[in-house]
Write a protein that holds these residues in place. Structure first.
Motif, mmCIF file in Angstrom:
data_model
loop_
_atom_site.group_PDB
_atom_site.id
_atom_site.type_symbol
_atom_site.label_atom_id
_atom_site.label_comp_id
_atom_site.label_asym_id
_atom_site.label_seq_id
_atom_site.Cartn_x
_atom_site.Cartn_y
_atom_site.Cartn_z
ATOM 1 N N ASP A 9 4.204 -9.437 -5.958
ATOM 2 C CA ASP A 9 5.184 -9.554 -7.046
ATOM 3 C C ASP A 9 6.433 -8.766 -6.677
ATOM 4 O OD1 ASP A 9 6.615 -9.536 -9.409
ATOM 5 O OD2 ASP A 9 4.859 -9.179 -10.678
ATOM 6 N N MET A 10 7.534 -9.488 -6.388
ATOM 7 C CA MET A 10 8.775 -8.837 -5.972
ATOM 8 C C MET A 10 9.367 -7.961 -7.066
ATOM 9 S SD MET A 10 9.071 -9.749 -2.864
ATOM 10 C CE MET A 10 10.752 -9.195 -2.550
ATOM 11 N N ASP A 11 8.975 -8.219 -8.338
ATOM 12 C CA ASP A 11 9.527 -7.450 -9.452
ATOM 13 C C ASP A 11 8.724 -6.190 -9.755
ATOM 14 O OD1 ASP A 11 11.551 -9.330 -9.865
ATOM 15 O OD2 ASP A 11 10.213 -10.574 -11.113
ATOM 16 N N SER A 12 7.631 -5.980 -9.058
ATOM 17 C CA SER A 12 6.766 -4.846 -9.378
ATOM 18 C C SER A 12 6.968 -3.688 -8.421
ATOM 19 C CB SER A 12 5.290 -5.260 -9.342
ATOM 20 O OG SER A 12 4.453 -4.138 -9.538
ATOM 21 N N PRO A 13 7.143 -2.472 -8.955
ATOM 22 C CA PRO A 13 7.209 -1.293 -8.081
ATOM 23 C C PRO A 13 5.881 -0.981 -7.406
ATOM 24 C CG PRO A 13 7.195 -0.634 -10.382
ATOM 25 C CD PRO A 13 7.315 -2.133 -10.384
ATOM 26 N N LEU A 14 4.838 -1.723 -7.806
ATOM 27 C CA LEU A 14 3.506 -1.509 -7.217
ATOM 28 C C LEU A 14 3.196 -2.556 -6.153
ATOM 29 C CD1 LEU A 14 1.555 -0.736 -10.514
ATOM 30 C CD2 LEU A 14 2.260 0.909 -8.777
ATOM 31 N N ARG A 15 4.180 -3.309 -5.749
ATOM 32 C CA ARG A 15 3.959 -4.357 -4.755
ATOM 33 C C ARG A 15 3.335 -3.767 -3.484
ATOM 34 N NH1 ARG A 15 7.407 -6.601 -0.661
ATOM 35 N NH2 ARG A 15 6.833 -8.780 -0.204
ATOM 36 N N GLU A 16 2.220 -4.386 -3.049
ATOM 37 C CA GLU A 16 1.479 -4.011 -1.847
ATOM 38 C C GLU A 16 0.826 -2.628 -1.938
ATOM 39 O OE1 GLU A 16 3.960 -4.460 1.570
ATOM 40 O OE2 GLU A 16 3.923 -6.660 1.474
ATOM 41 N N ALA A 17 0.764 -2.069 -3.143
ATOM 42 C CA ALA A 17 0.085 -0.768 -3.310
ATOM 43 C C ALA A 17 -1.435 -0.950 -3.237
ATOM 44 C CB ALA A 17 0.465 -0.130 -4.637
ATOM 45 N N LYS A 18 -2.119 0.076 -2.721
ATOM 46 C CA LYS A 18 -3.572 0.093 -2.656
ATOM 47 C C LYS A 18 -4.111 1.173 -3.604
ATOM 48 C CE LYS A 18 -3.561 -1.429 2.151
ATOM 49 N NZ LYS A 18 -3.953 -1.091 3.559
ATOM 50 N N LEU A 19 -5.409 1.115 -3.842
ATOM 51 C CA LEU A 19 -6.005 2.074 -4.778
ATOM 52 C C LEU A 19 -5.720 3.511 -4.379
ATOM 53 C CD1 LEU A 19 -9.524 0.732 -5.794
ATOM 54 C CD2 LEU A 19 -7.654 1.307 -7.321
ATOM 55 N N ASP A 20 -5.809 3.789 -3.097
ATOM 56 C CA ASP A 20 -5.601 5.169 -2.655
ATOM 57 C C ASP A 20 -4.154 5.618 -2.805
ATOM 58 O OD1 ASP A 20 -8.242 5.438 -2.005
ATOM 59 O OD2 ASP A 20 -7.974 4.874 0.092
ATOM 60 N N ASP A 21 -3.258 4.675 -3.112
ATOM 61 C CA ASP A 21 -1.831 5.012 -3.204
ATOM 62 C C ASP A 21 -1.395 5.332 -4.626
ATOM 63 O OD1 ASP A 21 -1.685 4.325 -0.510
ATOM 64 O OD2 ASP A 21 -1.153 2.232 -0.965
ATOM 65 N N VAL A 22 -2.285 5.118 -5.623
ATOM 66 C CA VAL A 22 -1.804 5.142 -7.003
ATOM 67 C C VAL A 22 -2.528 6.166 -7.861
ATOM 68 C CG1 VAL A 22 -1.149 2.712 -6.888
ATOM 69 C CG2 VAL A 22 -3.404 3.342 -7.789
ATOM 70 N N THR A 23 -1.887 6.445 -8.978
ATOM 71 C CA THR A 23 -2.433 7.299 -10.030
ATOM 72 C C THR A 23 -2.342 6.523 -11.338
ATOM 73 O OG1 THR A 23 -1.820 9.351 -8.923
ATOM 74 C CG2 THR A 23 -2.076 9.450 -11.307
ATOM 75 N N VAL A 24 -3.325 6.750 -12.233
ATOM 76 C CA VAL A 24 -3.282 6.106 -13.551
ATOM 77 C C VAL A 24 -3.061 7.180 -14.609
ATOM 78 C CG1 VAL A 24 -4.694 4.133 -12.903
ATOM 79 C CG2 VAL A 24 -5.818 6.211 -13.695
ATOM 80 N N SER A 25 -2.174 6.888 -15.552
ATOM 81 C CA SER A 25 -1.928 7.822 -16.650
ATOM 82 C C SER A 25 -1.149 7.112 -17.740
ATOM 83 C CB SER A 25 -1.142 9.055 -16.167
ATOM 84 O OG SER A 25 0.149 8.689 -15.738
ATOM 85 N N GLU A 26 -1.451 7.491 -18.978
ATOM 86 C CA GLU A 26 -0.717 7.008 -20.150
ATOM 87 C C GLU A 26 -0.583 5.490 -20.167
ATOM 88 O OE1 GLU A 26 2.952 9.146 -20.119
ATOM 89 O OE2 GLU A 26 1.989 11.042 -20.632
ATOM 90 N N GLY A 27 -1.674 4.808 -19.784
ATOM 91 C CA GLY A 27 -1.676 3.358 -19.820
ATOM 92 C C GLY A 27 -0.878 2.717 -18.714
ATOM 93 N N ARG A 28 -0.554 3.465 -17.651
ATOM 94 C CA ARG A 28 0.265 2.963 -16.561
ATOM 95 C C ARG A 28 -0.426 3.219 -15.216
ATOM 96 N NH1 ARG A 28 4.444 5.405 -15.198
ATOM 97 N NH2 ARG A 28 5.895 3.694 -14.749
ATOM 98 N N ILE A 29 -0.043 2.393 -14.251
ATOM 99 C CA ILE A 29 -0.390 2.639 -12.858
ATOM 100 C C ILE A 29 0.912 2.980 -12.144
ATOM 101 C CG2 ILE A 29 -1.503 1.717 -10.794
ATOM 102 C CD1 ILE A 29 -2.735 -0.466 -12.542
ATOM 103 N N HIS A 30 0.936 4.083 -11.422
ATOM 104 C CA HIS A 30 2.154 4.411 -10.677
ATOM 105 C C HIS A 30 1.785 4.981 -9.317
ATOM 106 C CE1 HIS A 30 1.796 8.795 -11.285
ATOM 107 N NE2 HIS A 30 1.431 8.522 -12.525
ATOM 108 N N ARG A 31 2.747 4.960 -8.437
ATOM 109 C CA ARG A 31 2.515 5.510 -7.107
ATOM 110 C C ARG A 31 2.339 7.027 -7.217
ATOM 111 N NH1 ARG A 31 3.263 1.860 -2.994
ATOM 112 N NH2 ARG A 31 4.240 -0.115 -3.631
ATOM 113 N N THR A 32 1.327 7.534 -6.522
ATOM 114 C CA THR A 32 1.016 8.955 -6.606
ATOM 115 C C THR A 32 2.218 9.794 -6.170
ATOM 116 O OG1 THR A 32 -1.314 8.496 -6.163
ATOM 117 C CG2 THR A 32 -0.559 10.748 -5.789
ATOM 118 N N GLY A 33 2.569 10.733 -7.018
ATOM 119 C CA GLY A 33 3.699 11.596 -6.741
ATOM 120 C C GLY A 33 5.035 11.025 -7.149
#
Length: 739
Positions: free
Chosen positions: A535-559
């Motif tokens: 998804d070209m519109d997603s900041p999570l494009r090509e992200a893997k589980l080890d790359d992300v953090t979940v909080s407050e109902g969101r998935i974001h890149r760790t850090g």
């Protein structure tokens, strides 16, 4: 074992003493237990029970009952269909099917079921059934030479080293015989079953700790597909093991509903609970222990005998705890069973360990005194740093820390060693301790997790919550893994249409279910990442589980919290109302991990006070130091340990299911006669948790439901010895033993 990538949540709710999420429903009466359900046109059933313990039914007259007002049917062995015995289960064979012939195998055996329009009509009609018996002499004594003896039916006897040589080399040897009586589970809620047929489909409400077992058993017995059966148990009024097997009264209720073509409800009476849903079997245990003068254990021999019903296969290897509790080079454990005319036994909180630990930890205490050693020092000296049978390091074991932290909290150093040396006015004061453990138990489990368009989550599995807090801890676990507030997570259970779950028993559900929920949640996060991978519109494009953090109902890149998006936005952009994922757990295997899978450990410290003139015994303080691995909720875990400790006080001082040796009748089958601890018997209790998350599973729990009871009876008995110099070798400890 299930292995999962790490999800990095920033909402930390695991371990917090969160209030029970189901508490508002329970305190307002909105939590529906099996007994609370009803259907239009529902009929009611009552049981007729045998008044002899052995023999045959010579004749049975149901004519008066059939003619009574409201009666729809009376089913006996004369008109009941032939039914197969239920299937083999994870806990062993099913109990025998009811009403299959004219034989009587125990007092209180079901000999008929009466169905009527109301419960009162059913009970009245049941009293009108006339049964003539041909009685034979019942086998009721564990020492009866005529009784069949079973040796090691599950191949669990153990032996290592040279036991005879070990005792020959020992400087000090103690031995004795310890006895424990039958105990009856007695959950507060009477066990109930409702059965409703719709063609070949069946819905059952049941007081079970294992909905899938009831479904599988009924499918086999009535020869219908499991897919046509739904078993519901969203709330169960306690169990303590009584709901682990599918008992004959459930079969009878389902059979009665099929016969009358109406929904049928059966609620057991309290006396029927004593003969219908199992009990802790009694035991006679001979134990012999030898040590060097320096205090090193050299040999242990533990032989246990327990009782079993005539055609049942329940087995509790009470001696097995001696094979794994201490570092000792020469150990032999042997168990046997004696068949008697008694109701089928079953699991009761801390089965086998509850009885075996009393003998082992009492004898360990006696040996320490014979050596002139502090019982605490003696236990620490003989700590098993690796699994004694497997020779592998433990996946976790904080027993030494339990001893040290518990002793510090209790004030063990203030104890003077001589029996009878501590007083408070007229009261003799005694300090006692016991080690405790409960083996690891995990079996496969499944769960499903979903996140909806509104950002809420729904997680479910066909488990049961018998008051242990499963609703709450699984809500916490899912909330943390998905990065949601607990108010946004709904966890549901108690429905056999949900993903498979094992029983709530053996201190294994939290581990098995927790690992399945863990797997379902990380797979759900992965599903979201898969949605936006290209998804070209997603900041999570090509992200893997080890790359992300979940909080407050969101998935974001760790850090980088700004590089992420919410579950809601992802679902909306892709036109989805929800996204779901399934997870499963499988038991960890020692050979794969290179370490022994550890159960829970603990240490119990008890203070008693005894009036030497009246024989009065009061338990005045208990400290429990517990290694339960990762504690998901300190409040509910503490409650489990307190509840188990109260059960241990009952085992030590009150509980004794008294069977009349002339008739086989249980003589105290009511709450007025069967004694359990009440508020005045429960002292100040202190619970501390030590240790680290267990390395064998992703969640790291070990279970605390059983270990709270283990060790209490021995610690009380050891405290009585310290106060009086009298060694207690039979339970319950009664006034006459102290005078």
């Amino acid at each position: 074992m299930t292995t999962s990538p790490t999800i990095s949540p920033t909402i930390a709710v695991i371990g917090a003493g969160l209030d029970r999420v189901d508490a508002p429903l329970k305190v307002t009466g909105k939590a529906h237990y099996p007994n609370d359900f009803g259907y239009a046109g529902m009929a009611h059933a009552a049981l007729v029970r045998s008044i002899i313990a052995a023999g045959r039914i010579r004749a049975i007259d149901t004519s008066q009952a059939q003619a009574a007002p409201g009666v729809l049917t009376v089913i006996t062995h004369l008109n009941a269909p032939r039914l197969d015995r239920g299937p083999m289960t994870l806990l062993g064979p099913s109990p025998p099917a009811p009403l299959q012939d004219d034989r009587i195998l125990h007092y209180g055996q079901h000999v008929a079921i009466v169905v009527a329009t109301t419960a009162e009509q059913a009970r009245h009609a049941a009293s009108l059934v006339r049964v003539e018996y041909e009685s034979t002499e019942a086998l009721l004594d564990v020492d009866d030479p005529r009784a069949e003896v079973l040796t090691d039916p599950w191949s669990l006897d153990s032996e290592r080293g040279d036991v005879a040589a070990g005792f020959a080399a020992a400087d000090v040897v103690v031995e004795g015989t310890y006895t424990t009586p039958d105990n009856t589970n007695n959950p507060l809620g009477l066990m109930a079953t409702i059965a409703a047929w719709n063609g070949d489909s069946l819905t059952v409400h049941d007081s079970t700790q294992w909905p899938h077992n009831v479904r599988a058993s009924l499918a086999a017995i009535f020869k219908i597909p499991e897919s046509g059966i739904r078993v519901l148990a969203p709330y169960v009024g306690g169990g303590f093991g009584a709901g682990l097997r599918m008992w004959p009264h459930v079969i009878l209720t389902v059979l009665a509903a099929r016969e009358v073509g109406r929904t049928v409800k059966l609620v057991l009476t309290r006396p029927e609970m004593f003969t219908s849903v199992g009990h802790r079997p009694n035991s006679v245990q001979h134990i012999k222990i030898g040590a060097s003068r320096a205090g090193d254990l050299i040999a242990i021999e533990h032989h246990g005998t327990s009782t079993v019903a005539m055609e049942d296969d329940d087995y509790e290897p009470v001696s097995l705890c001696s094979a794994v509790s201490y570092a000792c080079p020469n150990v032999r454990t042997r168990d046997r069973q004696v068949r008697l005319n008694i109701p089928c036994p079953g699991s009761m909180r801390a089965p086998a360990e509850g009885q075996g630990n009393f003998a082992l930890e009492s004898a360990i205490d006696e040996l320490a005194h014979a050596l002139g050693m502090d019982p605490l020092e003696f236990r620490l000296r003989n700590y098993a740093g690796e699994h004694p049978l497997f020779g592998l390091p433990w996946s976790s074991n904080a027993l030494q820390e339990c001893y040290r932290r518990g002793a510090e909290r209790f004030g063990w150093s203030q104890r003077t060693p001589e029996p009878g040396s501590m007083r408070d006015g007229r009261w003799l004061v005694g300090y006692g301790l016991a080690g405790a453990s409960y083996p690891s138990y995990q079996v496969p489990c499944q769960a499903r997790a979903s996140v909806h368009r509104d950002g809420s989550a729904f997680v479910r599995s066909a488990a049961t919550d018998i008051g242990t807090g499963t609703y709450t801890v699984m809500t916490q676990l899912a909330a943390e893994l998905l990065g949601l507030d607990t108010s946004r997570v709904r966890f549901d259970l108690g429905d056999s249409d949900m993903p498979y779950s094992p029983q709530a028993g053996g201190s294994g559900l939290t581990g098995a279910l927790g690992n399945a929920v863990h797997a379902a949640c990380w797979r759900l996060v992965r599903e979201f990442l898969d949605l936006v991978r290209d998804d070209m519109d997603s900041p999570l494009r090509e992200a893997k589980l080890d790359d992300v953090t979940v909080s407050e109902g969101r998935i974001h890149r760790t850090g980088a919290p700004e590089l992420g998006e919410s579950y809601t936005d992802i679902l909306a952009r892709h036109g989805l109302e929800e996204l779901s994922a399934d997870g499963r757990s499988t038991p960890p295997r020692s050979e794969e991990l290179g370490m022994a899978i550890a159960g829970a450990f603990g240490a119990k410290f008890v203070e008693v006070r005894i009036d030497p003139d009246l024989g009065l015994l009061r338990v005045t303080r208990v400290v429990s130091a517990i290694d339960g691995g990762r504690i998901l909720n300190e409040k509910t875990a503490t409650s489990q340990i307190i509840g188990g400790t109260v059960g241990g006080i009952g085992q030590a001082l009150f509980e004794d299911t008294a069977t009349d040796q002339g008739t086989g009748r249980i003589a105290n089958a009511t709450f007025g006669d069967y004694l359990v601890p009440v508020n005045a018997d429960v002292p100040d209790m202190d619970v501390i948790f030590v240790g680290e998350p267990d390395r064998a599973t992703p969640v790291g729990t070990k279970g605390v439901g059983e270990v709270g009871l283990v060790g209490v009876a021995a610690a009380i008995g050891n405290a009585v010895y310290h106060a009086t110099g009298r060694r207690m070798r039979s339970l319950p400890i009664t006034i006459d033993q102290l005078l």
